[in-house]
Design a protein around this motif. Structure first.
Motif, PDB file in Angstrom:
ATOM      1  N   ILE A  24       0.838  -1.207   0.000  1.00 14.31           N
ATOM      2  CA  ILE A  24       0.000   0.000   0.000  1.00 14.31           C
ATOM      3  C   ILE A  24       0.872   1.255   0.000  1.00 14.31           C
ATOM      4  CG2 ILE A  24      -1.685   1.335   1.345  1.00 14.31           C
ATOM      5  CD1 ILE A  24      -2.865  -1.394   2.248  1.00 14.31           C
ATOM      6  N   LYS A  25       1.942   1.273   0.809  1.00 17.95           N
ATOM      7  CA  LYS A  25       2.851   2.429   0.832  1.00 17.95           C
ATOM      8  C   LYS A  25       3.475   2.649  -0.538  1.00 17.95           C
ATOM      9  CE  LYS A  25       4.102   2.129   5.702  1.00 17.95           C
ATOM     10  NZ  LYS A  25       5.135   1.806   6.676  1.00 17.95           N
ATOM     11  N   GLU A  26       3.887   1.570  -1.186  1.00 15.31           N
ATOM     12  CA  GLU A  26       4.458   1.688  -2.527  1.00 15.31           C
ATOM     13  C   GLU A  26       3.443   2.272  -3.505  1.00 15.31           C
ATOM     14  OE1 GLU A  26       6.223  -1.975  -3.942  1.00 15.31           O
ATOM     15  OE2 GLU A  26       7.259  -2.265  -2.037  1.00 15.31           O
ATOM     16  N   ALA A  27       2.199   1.822  -3.406  1.00 17.49           N
ATOM     17  CA  ALA A  27       1.155   2.329  -4.298  1.00 17.49           C
ATOM     18  C   ALA A  27       0.900   3.818  -4.041  1.00 17.49           C
ATOM     19  CB  ALA A  27      -0.128   1.530  -4.110  1.00 17.49           C
ATOM     20  N   LYS A  64       3.659  10.353  -9.412  1.00 19.37           N
ATOM     21  CA  LYS A  64       3.022  10.668 -10.694  1.00 19.37           C
ATOM     22  C   LYS A  64       2.365  12.045 -10.686  1.00 19.37           C
ATOM     23  CE  LYS A  64       2.064   5.844 -11.835  1.00 19.37           C
ATOM     24  NZ  LYS A  64       1.012   4.818 -11.931  1.00 19.37           N
ATOM     25  N   GLY A  65       2.415  12.717  -9.537  1.00 19.58           N
ATOM     26  CA  GLY A  65       1.881  14.069  -9.452  1.00 19.58           C
ATOM     27  C   GLY A  65       0.465  14.163  -8.913  1.00 19.58           C
ATOM     28  N   ASN A  66      -0.096  13.050  -8.462  1.00 16.81           N
ATOM     29  CA  ASN A  66      -1.433  13.102  -7.866  1.00 16.81           C
ATOM     30  C   ASN A  66      -1.346  13.830  -6.529  1.00 16.81           C
ATOM     31  OD1 ASN A  66      -3.294  11.436  -9.588  1.00 16.81           O
ATOM     32  ND2 ASN A  66      -1.629   9.980  -9.294  1.00 16.81           N
ATOM     33  N   THR A  67      -2.216  14.797  -6.330  1.00 14.50           N
ATOM     34  CA  THR A  67      -2.173  15.582  -5.095  1.00 14.50           C
ATOM     35  C   THR A  67      -3.459  15.495  -4.286  1.00 14.50           C
ATOM     36  OG1 THR A  67      -2.907  17.545  -6.310  1.00 14.50           O
ATOM     37  CG2 THR A  67      -0.509  17.244  -6.022  1.00 14.50           C
ATOM     38  N   ASP A  68      -4.507  14.889  -4.846  1.00 17.13           N
ATOM     39  CA  ASP A  68      -5.763  14.773  -4.120  1.00 17.13           C
ATOM     40  C   ASP A  68      -5.755  13.488  -3.288  1.00 17.13           C
ATOM     41  OD1 ASP A  68      -8.774  13.587  -4.157  1.00 17.13           O
ATOM     42  OD2 ASP A  68      -8.774  15.788  -3.991  1.00 17.13           O
ATOM     43  N   LEU A 122      -5.693  -2.380  -5.502  1.00 18.86           N
ATOM     44  CA  LEU A 122      -5.254  -3.469  -4.631  1.00 18.86           C
ATOM     45  C   LEU A 122      -6.398  -4.265  -4.003  1.00 18.86           C
ATOM     46  CD1 LEU A 122      -2.325  -1.646  -2.787  1.00 18.86           C
ATOM     47  CD2 LEU A 122      -2.226  -3.040  -4.858  1.00 18.86           C
ATOM     48  N   GLY A 123      -7.600  -3.717  -4.054  1.00 21.34           N
ATOM     49  CA  GLY A 123      -8.736  -4.418  -3.478  1.00 21.34           C
ATOM     50  C   GLY A 123      -8.690  -4.514  -1.965  1.00 21.34           C
ATOM     51  N   VAL A 124      -8.072  -3.520  -1.339  1.00 23.98           N
ATOM     52  CA  VAL A 124      -8.006  -3.492   0.129  1.00 23.98           C
ATOM     53  C   VAL A 124      -9.045  -2.505   0.650  1.00 23.98           C
ATOM     54  CG1 VAL A 124      -5.583  -4.181   0.282  1.00 23.98           C
ATOM     55  CG2 VAL A 124      -6.152  -1.770   0.078  1.00 23.98           C
ATOM     56  N   PRO A 125      -9.482  -2.664   1.892  1.00 25.63           N
ATOM     57  CA  PRO A 125     -10.479  -1.740   2.447  1.00 25.63           C
ATOM     58  C   PRO A 125      -9.923  -0.321   2.600  1.00 25.63           C
ATOM     59  CG  PRO A 125     -10.260  -3.714   3.808  1.00 25.63           C
ATOM     60  CD  PRO A 125      -9.148  -3.746   2.810  1.00 25.63           C
ATOM     61  N   ARG A 126     -10.772   0.653   2.374  1.00 25.35           N
ATOM     62  CA  ARG A 126     -10.369   2.058   2.484  1.00 25.35           C
ATOM     63  C   ARG A 126      -9.798   2.398   3.871  1.00 25.35           C
ATOM     64  NH1 ARG A 126     -11.682   5.867  -1.171  1.00 25.35           N
ATOM     65  NH2 ARG A 126     -11.260   8.017  -0.590  1.00 25.35           N
ATOM     66  N   PRO A 127     -10.396   1.895   4.969  1.00 30.50           N
ATOM     67  CA  PRO A 127      -9.806   2.200   6.280  1.00 30.50           C
ATOM     68  C   PRO A 127      -8.354   1.706   6.407  1.00 30.50           C
ATOM     69  CG  PRO A 127     -12.034   1.387   6.557  1.00 30.50           C
ATOM     70  CD  PRO A 127     -11.677   1.193   5.106  1.00 30.50           C
ATOM     71  N   THR A 128      -8.048   0.606   5.759  1.00 34.58           N
ATOM     72  CA  THR A 128      -6.675   0.094   5.779  1.00 34.58           C
ATOM     73  C   THR A 128      -5.750   1.055   5.044  1.00 34.58           C
ATOM     74  OG1 THR A 128      -7.493  -2.177   5.857  1.00 34.58           O
ATOM     75  CG2 THR A 128      -5.207  -1.871   5.163  1.00 34.58           C
ATOM     76  N   VAL A 129      -6.204   1.558   3.911  1.00 36.22           N
ATOM     77  CA  VAL A 129      -5.401   2.510   3.139  1.00 36.22           C
ATOM     78  C   VAL A 129      -5.189   3.780   3.952  1.00 36.22           C
ATOM     79  CG1 VAL A 129      -5.292   3.911   1.040  1.00 36.22           C
ATOM     80  CG2 VAL A 129      -6.159   1.561   0.928  1.00 36.22           C
ATOM     81  N   THR A 141      -8.776   6.254  -3.314  1.00 38.49           N
ATOM     82  CA  THR A 141      -9.700   5.520  -4.188  1.00 38.49           C
ATOM     83  C   THR A 141      -8.942   4.646  -5.176  1.00 38.49           C
ATOM     84  OG1 THR A 141     -11.381   7.234  -3.971  1.00 38.49           O
ATOM     85  CG2 THR A 141     -11.561   5.782  -5.882  1.00 38.49           C
ATOM     86  N   LYS A 142      -7.897   5.200  -5.786  1.00 36.33           N
ATOM     87  CA  LYS A 142      -7.118   4.438  -6.758  1.00 36.33           C
ATOM     88  C   LYS A 142      -6.428   3.242  -6.105  1.00 36.33           C
ATOM     89  CE  LYS A 142      -6.398   8.214  -9.978  1.00 36.33           C
ATOM     90  NZ  LYS A 142      -5.456   9.127 -10.607  1.00 36.33           N
ATOM     91  N   VAL A 143      -5.891   3.431  -4.912  1.00 36.69           N
ATOM     92  CA  VAL A 143      -5.217   2.337  -4.208  1.00 36.69           C
ATOM     93  C   VAL A 143      -6.235   1.254  -3.838  1.00 36.69           C
ATOM     94  CG1 VAL A 143      -3.935   1.690  -2.123  1.00 36.69           C
ATOM     95  CG2 VAL A 143      -3.327   3.770  -3.356  1.00 36.69           C
ATOM     96  N   VAL A 144      -7.397   1.652  -3.354  1.00 37.71           N
ATOM     97  CA  VAL A 144      -8.454   0.688  -3.024  1.00 37.71           C
ATOM     98  C   VAL A 144      -8.841  -0.102  -4.271  1.00 37.71           C
ATOM     99  CG1 VAL A 144     -10.889   0.487  -2.358  1.00 37.71           C
ATOM    100  CG2 VAL A 144      -9.359   1.950  -1.028  1.00 37.71           C
TER     101      VAL A 144
END
Length: 77
Positions: A11-14, A21-25, A37-44, A31-34
């Motif tokens: 998750i940290k790598e993602a 890549k310049g994403n600031t939001d 990777l298919g992991v729960p948002r609270p985990t992210v 959302t993209k990481v969820v």
């Protein structure tokens, strides 16, 4: 299923990848990481908080080193 340590690392790598890549939001990154990777948002969110804490600690160390170098430089003059 990944164990917690490996999952956190992935998750940290993602998160770092999206930041590089310049994403600031933050919510967009979560959302993209969820989705990727298919992991729960609270985990992210938890891992992102851990990552932020780690980075702030490193910055603090570097700032301390910088301050010490400036003080030493002033003493040398």
């Amino acid at each position: 299923m990944l164990n917690r340590t490996n999952q956190s690392s992935v998750i940290k790598e993602a998160i770092n990848s999206y930041l590089d890549k310049g994403n600031t939001d933050k919510q967009d990154i979560y959302t993209k990481v969820v989705d990727d990777l298919g992991v729960p948002r609270p985990t992210v969110r938890r891992v992102a908080r851990d990552l932020q804490t780690e980075l702030l600690e490193k910055i603090k160390i570097l700032q301390t080193s910088k301050s010490k170098a400036i003080v030493q430089s002033e003493k040398d003059e």
